[in-house]
Design a protein around this motif. Sequence first.
Motif, PDB file in Angstrom:
ATOM      1  N   ILE A   1       0.856  -1.191   0.000  1.00 53.52           N
ATOM      2  CA  ILE A   1       0.000   0.000   0.000  1.00 53.52           C
ATOM      3  C   ILE A   1       0.888   1.236   0.000  1.00 53.52           C
ATOM      4  O   ILE A   1       1.824   1.333   0.797  1.00 53.52           O
ATOM      5  CB  ILE A   1      -0.940   0.012   1.215  1.00 53.52           C
ATOM      6  N   HIS A   2       0.623   2.152  -0.896  1.00 56.93           N
ATOM      7  CA  HIS A   2       1.420   3.369  -1.053  1.00 56.93           C
ATOM      8  C   HIS A   2       0.654   4.548  -0.464  1.00 56.93           C
ATOM      9  O   HIS A   2      -0.507   4.793  -0.817  1.00 56.93           O
ATOM     10  CB  HIS A   2       1.695   3.598  -2.538  1.00 56.93           C
ATOM     11  N   TYR A   3       1.304   5.277   0.446  1.00 47.63           N
ATOM     12  CA  TYR A   3       0.705   6.457   1.074  1.00 47.63           C
ATOM     13  C   TYR A   3       1.427   7.720   0.607  1.00 47.63           C
ATOM     14  O   TYR A   3       2.657   7.778   0.573  1.00 47.63           O
ATOM     15  CB  TYR A   3       0.807   6.378   2.599  1.00 47.63           C
ATOM     16  N   GLU A   4       0.636   8.715   0.267  1.00 48.88           N
ATOM     17  CA  GLU A   4       1.199  10.011  -0.117  1.00 48.88           C
ATOM     18  C   GLU A   4       0.065  11.028  -0.155  1.00 48.88           C
ATOM     19  O   GLU A   4      -1.069  10.701  -0.548  1.00 48.88           O
ATOM     20  CB  GLU A   4       1.857   9.898  -1.501  1.00 48.88           C
ATOM     21  N   HIS A   5       0.351  12.251   0.274  1.00 46.36           N
ATOM     22  CA  HIS A   5      -0.656  13.330   0.261  1.00 46.36           C
ATOM     23  C   HIS A   5      -1.903  12.969   1.068  1.00 46.36           C
ATOM     24  O   HIS A   5      -3.009  13.396   0.743  1.00 46.36           O
ATOM     25  CB  HIS A   5      -1.067  13.665  -1.179  1.00 46.36           C
TER      26      HIS A   5
ATOM     27  N   LEU B   1       2.643  -4.680   3.049  1.00 45.47           N
ATOM     28  CA  LEU B   1       3.756  -3.766   3.217  1.00 45.47           C
ATOM     29  C   LEU B   1       3.198  -2.361   2.989  1.00 45.47           C
ATOM     30  O   LEU B   1       2.279  -2.176   2.178  1.00 45.47           O
ATOM     31  CB  LEU B   1       4.854  -4.037   2.201  1.00 45.47           C
ATOM     32  N   GLU B   2       3.758  -1.391   3.674  1.00 48.56           N
ATOM     33  CA  GLU B   2       3.286  -0.023   3.501  1.00 48.56           C
ATOM     34  C   GLU B   2       4.464   0.908   3.251  1.00 48.56           C
ATOM     35  O   GLU B   2       5.508   0.786   3.900  1.00 48.56           O
ATOM     36  CB  GLU B   2       2.509   0.445   4.738  1.00 48.56           C
ATOM     37  N   THR B   3       4.298   1.817   2.301  1.00 45.79           N
ATOM     38  CA  THR B   3       5.315   2.833   2.041  1.00 45.79           C
ATOM     39  C   THR B   3       4.683   4.209   2.170  1.00 45.79           C
ATOM     40  O   THR B   3       3.534   4.416   1.784  1.00 45.79           O
ATOM     41  CB  THR B   3       5.929   2.696   0.633  1.00 45.79           C
ATOM     42  N   ASN B   4       5.450   5.106   2.734  1.00 48.17           N
ATOM     43  CA  ASN B   4       5.012   6.502   2.845  1.00 48.17           C
ATOM     44  C   ASN B   4       6.067   7.380   2.188  1.00 48.17           C
ATOM     45  O   ASN B   4       7.251   7.309   2.536  1.00 48.17           O
ATOM     46  CB  ASN B   4       4.843   6.910   4.307  1.00 48.17           C
ATOM     47  N   VAL B   5       5.647   8.188   1.221  1.00 50.32           N
ATOM     48  CA  VAL B   5       6.567   9.050   0.484  1.00 50.32           C
ATOM     49  C   VAL B   5       6.219  10.507   0.746  1.00 50.32           C
ATOM     50  O   VAL B   5       5.054  10.902   0.700  1.00 50.32           O
ATOM     51  CB  VAL B   5       6.524   8.761  -1.030  1.00 50.32           C
ATOM     52  N   SER B   6       7.240  11.292   1.048  1.00 46.59           N
ATOM     53  CA  SER B   6       7.064  12.722   1.253  1.00 46.59           C
ATOM     54  C   SER B   6       8.322  13.428   0.793  1.00 46.59           C
ATOM     55  O   SER B   6       9.289  12.791   0.368  1.00 46.59           O
ATOM     56  CB  SER B   6       6.814  13.020   2.740  1.00 46.59           C
ATOM     57  N   SER B   7       8.329  14.743   0.879  1.00 39.36           N
ATOM     58  CA  SER B   7       9.522  15.500   0.515  1.00 39.36           C
ATOM     59  C   SER B   7      10.680  15.203   1.461  1.00 39.36           C
ATOM     60  O   SER B   7      11.843  15.420   1.127  1.00 39.36           O
ATOM     61  CB  SER B   7       9.216  16.999   0.517  1.00 39.36           C
ATOM     62  N   SER B   8      10.359  14.682   2.672  1.00 40.62           N
ATOM     63  CA  SER B   8      11.405  14.352   3.645  1.00 40.62           C
ATOM     64  C   SER B   8      12.054  13.006   3.370  1.00 40.62           C
ATOM     65  O   SER B   8      13.155  12.735   3.843  1.00 40.62           O
ATOM     66  CB  SER B   8      10.822  14.348   5.061  1.00 40.62           C
TER      67      SER B   8
ATOM     68  N   ILE C   1      11.416   8.074  11.678  1.00 42.54           N
ATOM     69  CA  ILE C   1       9.980   7.800  11.545  1.00 42.54           C
ATOM     70  C   ILE C   1       9.184   9.097  11.627  1.00 42.54           C
ATOM     71  O   ILE C   1       8.276   9.347  10.823  1.00 42.54           O
ATOM     72  CB  ILE C   1       9.514   6.821  12.636  1.00 42.54           C
ATOM     73  N   ASN C   2       9.513   9.936  12.604  1.00 37.93           N
ATOM     74  CA  ASN C   2       8.760  11.176  12.796  1.00 37.93           C
ATOM     75  C   ASN C   2       8.871  12.105  11.594  1.00 37.93           C
ATOM     76  O   ASN C   2       7.916  12.811  11.250  1.00 37.93           O
ATOM     77  CB  ASN C   2       9.257  11.893  14.058  1.00 37.93           C
ATOM     78  N   ARG C   3      10.041  12.100  10.944  1.00 37.44           N
ATOM     79  CA  ARG C   3      10.235  13.020   9.816  1.00 37.44           C
ATOM     80  C   ARG C   3       9.760  12.448   8.483  1.00 37.44           C
ATOM     81  O   ARG C   3       9.281  13.180   7.631  1.00 37.44           O
ATOM     82  CB  ARG C   3      11.708  13.400   9.710  1.00 37.44           C
ATOM     83  N   LYS C   4       9.876  11.130   8.312  1.00 36.55           N
ATOM     84  CA  LYS C   4       9.594  10.535   7.006  1.00 36.55           C
ATOM     85  C   LYS C   4       8.305   9.721   6.961  1.00 36.55           C
ATOM     86  O   LYS C   4       7.812   9.379   5.884  1.00 36.55           O
ATOM     87  CB  LYS C   4      10.772   9.632   6.585  1.00 36.55           C
ATOM     88  N   GLY C   5       7.787   9.366   8.120  1.00 38.22           N
ATOM     89  CA  GLY C   5       6.600   8.525   8.169  1.00 38.22           C
ATOM     90  C   GLY C   5       5.309   9.312   8.187  1.00 38.22           C
ATOM     91  O   GLY C   5       5.308  10.549   8.283  1.00 38.22           O
ATOM     92  N   PRO C   6       4.169   8.611   8.124  1.00 38.25           N
ATOM     93  CA  PRO C   6       2.862   9.272   8.198  1.00 38.25           C
ATOM     94  C   PRO C   6       2.586   9.734   9.624  1.00 38.25           C
ATOM     95  O   PRO C   6       3.172   9.216  10.583  1.00 38.25           O
ATOM     96  CB  PRO C   6       1.898   8.159   7.772  1.00 38.25           C
ATOM     97  N   PRO C   7       1.698  10.700   9.809  1.00 44.35           N
ATOM     98  CA  PRO C   7       1.388  11.198  11.153  1.00 44.35           C
ATOM     99  C   PRO C   7       0.974  10.097  12.135  1.00 44.35           C
ATOM    100  O   PRO C   7       1.309  10.162  13.316  1.00 44.35           O
ATOM    101  CB  PRO C   7       0.231  12.180  10.909  1.00 44.35           C
TER     102      PRO C   7
END
Length: 445
Positions: free
Chosen positions: A83-87, A217-224, A275-281
């Motif tokens: 599962i892909h998380y973003e925005h 599996l879960e991925t979270n993508v952000s600018s961080s 985790i705090n900077r790159k993961g989901p809230p």
Amino acid sequence: MSIPLPAATTVLIVGAGPIGLATAISLYKQGIEDLVIVDAQHRESYGYSSRASMIHASTLEELDRIGCADPLVSVGVQGKGMIHYEHGASFTAVDFTSLKPYTRFPYALLLPQSMSEEIFTKHLEELGVHVHRPYRAVGMKPHIKGGLEVSFESGDVIVAEYVVGADGSHSVIREVSGISFPDPEGTGPPSTTLVEQLVHADVVFKGSDPLTSPEYLETNVSSSGILMTIPLPPSYKGPVPLGPDEFVRRLAFNVPASEGIPPPAPPASYIQDGINRKGPPRMSSNPSVNPRPVQVERVVWSSRYKMRYAVADRFLARVTDDLGNGGLVILVGDAAHTHSPLGGQGMNLGLRDALFLGPSLAEFINAPGEPLSKNRTRLQQWADTRRARAFDTIRMTKSLSASTNNVMASNRVTRFFKYWTWRLISSLPFVRVMIAWRFSGLGNR
């Protein structure tokens, strides 16, 4: 106490990780019982290290042929996809269940490498073969009466007609055989700075489970950056029993070059910050971000990884002296190739090296004649095919690295556009099967 080495053997396997163990099992099942497998470390030294944690469908199919798939499946988590998380939104980016018409294993089996090794070791011991430990190979030379004499740090030596190097990316066997290990230029986009370094860790979380689904599996993508979270079997608990509100999960996140070099064994504080900077809230330990903070309670195992791509220039080598005495060296697993861990391909490629080697090498050994004078056509075909598969895998992982880097390097508007484009395309049934097929290795055995 170490098990003494015999003076000689037909096959010597150097390295008793999953690849070396699978090589031994495969050869034994093919009737090659005169073999010795050694490893540089005591088994206890490995501890609870997870390292590779994913076995794909094509590898499980081959493991099934030697009776090892079902014991692995019985303890692993059958990962249905990613599962892909973003925005703040999500979608199923990889759906392994779409492979049901094509394989008995329509999932990615998730379990720590240490558990895989325990199962392979038990299976091998049931066959009557025990790993000789600790024997650290330090040299090899042709023996005057034929074969190769491998020497160990302990002063012991053993002569073998065939030496299989399964001793990892820093392989002593590869080095003393004079086999180069270059970066294969021209195999696709190079790795880039945002994903050049990774931190891997198995951590115990306290609070709510950070995974929204324990089968994905879960991925979270952000600018961080990017953070991947992988479920692990409930039976994998580490050295300290889990409390009722604790969960063990595998994490991986990128460390851009601008953030410096990660510590060799990143501590809980370093991982929590990542985790705090790159993961989901919902995975944050900060109560101002997450009303139900998730805290890293302790680290079972952690490591850093720097991207490297290399392929041995030969997987099969004739090592002789001036008089023609010597033997054959065969490379498998990380001793033969190394690449990005993105996509979970490394151990799978190595296991298939080992499992396909068994029948080819057994046929060669059983053929009449002296080892160095036999027709090596089929054995060379194995080497050429496995080397080609290594290049295919490197192209794939370089492409994944470049794509991941490009997504993170884009501005928010561009990332938003790419996210929805990927989400739309991956929802098409034939694309969904194609993506799962590529990751599963069914088309790149």
